[in-house]
Design a protein around this motif. Structure first.
Motif, mmCIF file in Angstrom:
data_model
loop_
_atom_site.group_PDB
_atom_site.id
_atom_site.type_symbol
_atom_site.label_atom_id
_atom_site.label_comp_id
_atom_site.label_asym_id
_atom_site.label_seq_id
_atom_site.Cartn_x
_atom_site.Cartn_y
_atom_site.Cartn_z
ATOM 1 N N GLU A 276 0.824 -1.208 0.000
ATOM 2 C CA GLU A 276 0.000 0.000 0.000
ATOM 3 C C GLU A 276 0.858 1.258 0.000
ATOM 4 O O GLU A 276 0.514 2.253 -0.657
ATOM 5 N N GLN A 277 1.975 1.232 0.697
ATOM 6 C CA GLN A 277 2.873 2.380 0.712
ATOM 7 C C GLN A 277 3.433 2.655 -0.678
ATOM 8 O O GLN A 277 3.477 3.808 -1.135
ATOM 9 N N LEU A 278 3.831 1.611 -1.374
ATOM 10 C CA LEU A 278 4.386 1.790 -2.715
ATOM 11 C C LEU A 278 3.317 2.273 -3.686
ATOM 12 O O LEU A 278 3.565 3.147 -4.528
ATOM 13 N N LEU A 279 2.107 1.724 -3.563
ATOM 14 C CA LEU A 279 1.015 2.167 -4.428
ATOM 15 C C LEU A 279 0.706 3.645 -4.223
ATOM 16 O O LEU A 279 0.395 4.367 -5.170
ATOM 17 N N ALA A 280 0.808 4.102 -2.977
ATOM 18 C CA ALA A 280 0.449 5.480 -2.655
ATOM 19 C C ALA A 280 1.532 6.470 -3.056
ATOM 20 O O ALA A 280 1.241 7.622 -3.389
ATOM 21 N N THR A 281 2.799 6.049 -3.020
ATOM 22 C CA THR A 281 3.892 6.994 -3.216
ATOM 23 C C THR A 281 4.488 6.979 -4.624
ATOM 24 O O THR A 281 5.084 7.970 -5.037
ATOM 25 N N ALA A 282 4.348 5.883 -5.368
ATOM 26 C CA ALA A 282 4.946 5.804 -6.704
ATOM 27 C C ALA A 282 4.177 6.703 -7.674
ATOM 28 O O ALA A 282 2.963 6.544 -7.846
ATOM 29 N N HIS A 283 4.874 7.650 -8.286
ATOM 30 C CA HIS A 283 4.192 8.602 -9.154
ATOM 31 C C HIS A 283 3.638 7.930 -10.410
ATOM 32 O O HIS A 283 2.630 8.387 -10.962
ATOM 33 N N ASP A 284 4.271 6.854 -10.866
ATOM 34 C CA ASP A 284 3.769 6.141 -12.043
ATOM 35 C C ASP A 284 2.332 5.685 -11.830
ATOM 36 O O ASP A 284 1.489 5.784 -12.725
ATOM 37 N N PHE A 285 2.036 5.185 -10.623
ATOM 38 C CA PHE A 285 0.680 4.756 -10.312
ATOM 39 C C PHE A 285 -0.253 5.958 -10.153
ATOM 40 O O PHE A 285 -1.427 5.893 -10.510
ATOM 41 N N ARG A 286 0.285 7.054 -9.614
ATOM 42 C CA ARG A 286 -0.531 8.254 -9.467
ATOM 43 C C ARG A 286 -0.979 8.762 -10.837
ATOM 44 O O ARG A 286 -2.107 9.215 -11.009
ATOM 45 N N GLU A 287 -0.109 8.670 -11.826
ATOM 46 C CA GLU A 287 -0.485 9.074 -13.187
ATOM 47 C C GLU A 287 -1.635 8.215 -13.710
ATOM 48 O O GLU A 287 -2.589 8.744 -14.307
ATOM 49 N N LEU A 288 -1.555 6.907 -13.501
ATOM 50 C CA LEU A 288 -2.624 6.025 -13.969
ATOM 51 C C LEU A 288 -3.949 6.357 -13.294
ATOM 52 O O LEU A 288 -5.006 6.393 -13.954
ATOM 53 N N ARG A 289 -3.913 6.594 -11.976
ATOM 54 C CA ARG A 289 -5.146 6.921 -11.259
ATOM 55 C C ARG A 289 -5.737 8.234 -11.767
ATOM 56 O O ARG A 289 -6.956 8.350 -11.939
ATOM 57 N N LEU A 290 -4.897 9.218 -12.015
ATOM 58 C CA LEU A 290 -5.383 10.514 -12.462
ATOM 59 C C LEU A 290 -5.948 10.439 -13.871
ATOM 60 O O LEU A 290 -6.989 11.039 -14.172
ATOM 61 N N LEU A 291 -5.292 9.703 -14.746
ATOM 62 C CA LEU A 291 -5.824 9.531 -16.104
ATOM 63 C C LEU A 291 -7.203 8.876 -16.059
ATOM 64 O O LEU A 291 -8.123 9.280 -16.790
ATOM 65 N N ALA A 292 -7.364 7.863 -15.186
ATOM 66 C CA ALA A 292 -8.665 7.212 -15.045
ATOM 67 C C ALA A 292 -9.704 8.196 -14.506
ATOM 68 O O ALA A 292 -10.855 8.219 -14.963
ATOM 69 N N ALA A 293 -9.317 9.026 -13.535
ATOM 70 C CA ALA A 293 -10.245 9.998 -12.956
ATOM 71 C C ALA A 293 -10.664 11.039 -13.988
ATOM 72 O O ALA A 293 -11.819 11.471 -14.025
ATOM 73 N N MET A 294 -9.742 11.436 -14.860
ATOM 74 C CA MET A 294 -10.081 12.406 -15.905
ATOM 75 C C MET A 294 -11.013 11.782 -16.943
ATOM 76 O O MET A 294 -11.954 12.421 -17.407
#
Length: 486
Positions: free
Chosen positions: A383-401
């Motif tokens: 969970e820590q890696l999922l929350a902090t890795a920017h690569d995953f943050r990009e995927l989440r944001l693209l999905a949200a958009m």
């Protein structure tokens, strides 16, 4: 951003090593970790799934660039088939007990075929096809048995391959509620929830829209764009692309004999053409007055489909005067280029993050079976890696958009999608710039984008979700600056 910060791939490898130490003497866990670590070294695994007769094989053939799928066994049923790069074509069969043997194959006009005498009632569960293809150098295509949602037997056969795939191409002639429900259910588990699954829906049989009219592929593209604006669709996939598989393959494999036949049909009187091309039955019938033998017409119909024959005839009549010109135009209109661009942009260029996602999903399943605090500790690290890795943050944001949860203006939204890697992860693509620009010019463009999005992140007129999204775009720009150097 620190130059010493571990990359996502490095962070996942460290977590695998940590899980290895936690697993102790558990041989089963050790075997799973070995497999997860090995997967990081392998090409990207893309599973092609969908209902029966949905056109999955035309997707596989289009991406490979040759007619190799499907490969039914002697008793007529399909199994999970893995297509990998190889110097020479060959097929290995695997059975449930782990035994493997090479199978004899024959190349026909309808593709690769197995000797039915060697595969009937053989207990084969998987086939591995090595095929020399440039497109397979960075990915492995996994063709799964077609199944209806209620077909538990076929679903059970393909579920392991789908669950462990890095990405999914979902082939279907149309997007139905059952398709969306199936894709939604596939997104279960902590890793899938935190990193939206990378699925692309392929509208196969695009050449049959509206009864296979001459403008069928254009209509299908418009339909795909409408689906991409539907929140119910965008919540389950990264994109929708229309694809006419028969037209694509016809263009890729167009022979001189094919062109001669099409040109003869195109030169016939228009009333004869129109009458015979009204339906497949009329075109293949013995009483069709076109100056081409019935056997040749039936071969064209099998390979092109009725829409493909109509399209090829029209193109030959209106300017495609050579085989090369006709082949190129058929491929261009089929949607094959768009399909390959989507696979490259959404999957191949993001293979590091997708393979990391697969490894974390495997670790999450392993944590469920670890006793006591070991499982709790491993899940917390995931969970820590999922929350902090920017690569995953990009995927989440693209999905949200895509789903409308984050809404910028049209211009800002398009730029945000580019900068987040939604169109491809190369710096020039992210910036919407010419690939010929120098590193210094790209650095300047990135710095401009960084200042612009820093202003968005601090703009009080934007809502909190948009300001947070803008901050993530800023982080992407900072990463590009580090990568470009100066």
């Amino acid at each position: 951003m620190s130059h010493d910060a571990p990359t996502l791939d490095e962070a996942v490898r460290r977590l695998l090593q940590e899980a290895w130490h936690l697993s102790g003497e558990d041989g089963h866990a050790a075997a799973q970790l070995d497999r997860l670590y090995g997967r990081l070294q392998e090409p990207l695994h893309i599973a092609v799934v969908g209902p029966r007769r949905s056109g999955k094989s035309t997707v596989v053939n289009g991406l490979i660039g040759d007619q190799v799928a499907p490969l039914p066994l002697g008793d007529g049923h399909d199994v999970v088939t893995w297509y990998t790069d190889g110097a020479q074509p060959h097929v290995i069969a695997w059975t449930a007990d782990g035994a493997a043997r090479e199978l004899a194959t024959t190349r026909t006009t309808r593709g690769l075929r197995l000797d039915p005498r060697t595969t009937r009632s053989s207990g084969i569960t998987d086939l591995k096809v090595a095929w020399p293809a440039r497109s397979l150098r960075h990915l492995t295509l996994v063709d799964t048995p077609g199944a209806d949602p209620a077909d538990d037997g076929h679903r059970a056969a393909s579920e392991p391959a789908v669950a462990e795939a890095d990405a999914i191409l979902y082939a279907s002639p149309e997007i139905r509620a059952t398709d969306l429900h199936l894709l939604h259910n596939a997104q279960h588990g902590a890793v899938a929830t935190a990193t939206p699954v990378n699925t692309v829906i392929v509208l196969t049989h695009a050449d049959q829209v509206g009864g296979g009219r001459i403008d069928a592929l254009l209509t299908a593209r418009q339909l795909a764009r409408r689906h991409q604006r539907d929140p119910a669709v965008t919540a389950t996939c990264s994109g929708v692309v229309a694809y006419g598989g028969l037209v694509a393959l016809a263009g890729r494999t167009l022979s001189d004999a094919d062109f001669t036949a099409v040109a003869a049909i195109a030169a016939a009187p228009r009333d004869a053409q129109d009458a015979c091309l009204m339906s497949a039955d009329r075109f293949a019938g013995e009483d069709c007055p076109l100056p081409v033998d019935a056997d040749v017409r039936r071969r064209l119909l099998h390979r092109f489909g009725i829409h493909g024959v109509r399209l090829a005839t029209t193109l030959a009549r209106t300017g495609c005067a050579t085989r090369t010109e006709l082949a190129a135009e058929l491929v261009r209109r089929s949607g094959l280029a768009e399909l390959r661009e989507v696979v490259t942009g959404c999957f191949v260029e993001r293979r590091t993050v997708l393979k990391a996602r697969t490894a974390l999903a495997g670790l999450d399943r392993l944590a469920d079976r670890m006793p006591g605090q070991d499982g709790v500790h491993l899940r917390a690290r995931i969970e820590q890696l999922l929350a902090t890795a920017h690569d995953f943050r990009e995927l989440r944001l693209l999905a949200a958009m895509r789903s409308g949860q984050v809404a910028f203006t049209a211009e800002a939204g398009a730029e945000a999608q580019r900068l987040l890697g939604g169109n491809g992860t190369d710096a020039a693509v992210r910036l919407g710039a010419d690939h010929e620009l120098s590193g210094g010019e790209l650095w300047d463009l990135t710095a401009d984008a960084l200042r612009r999005w820093q202003q968005h992140a601090e703009d009080p007129r934007l809502g909190l979700p948009e300001r947070r999204a803008a901050a993530a775009v800023v982080r992407s720009c900072e990463g590009m600056l580090v990568g470009l150097g100066r």
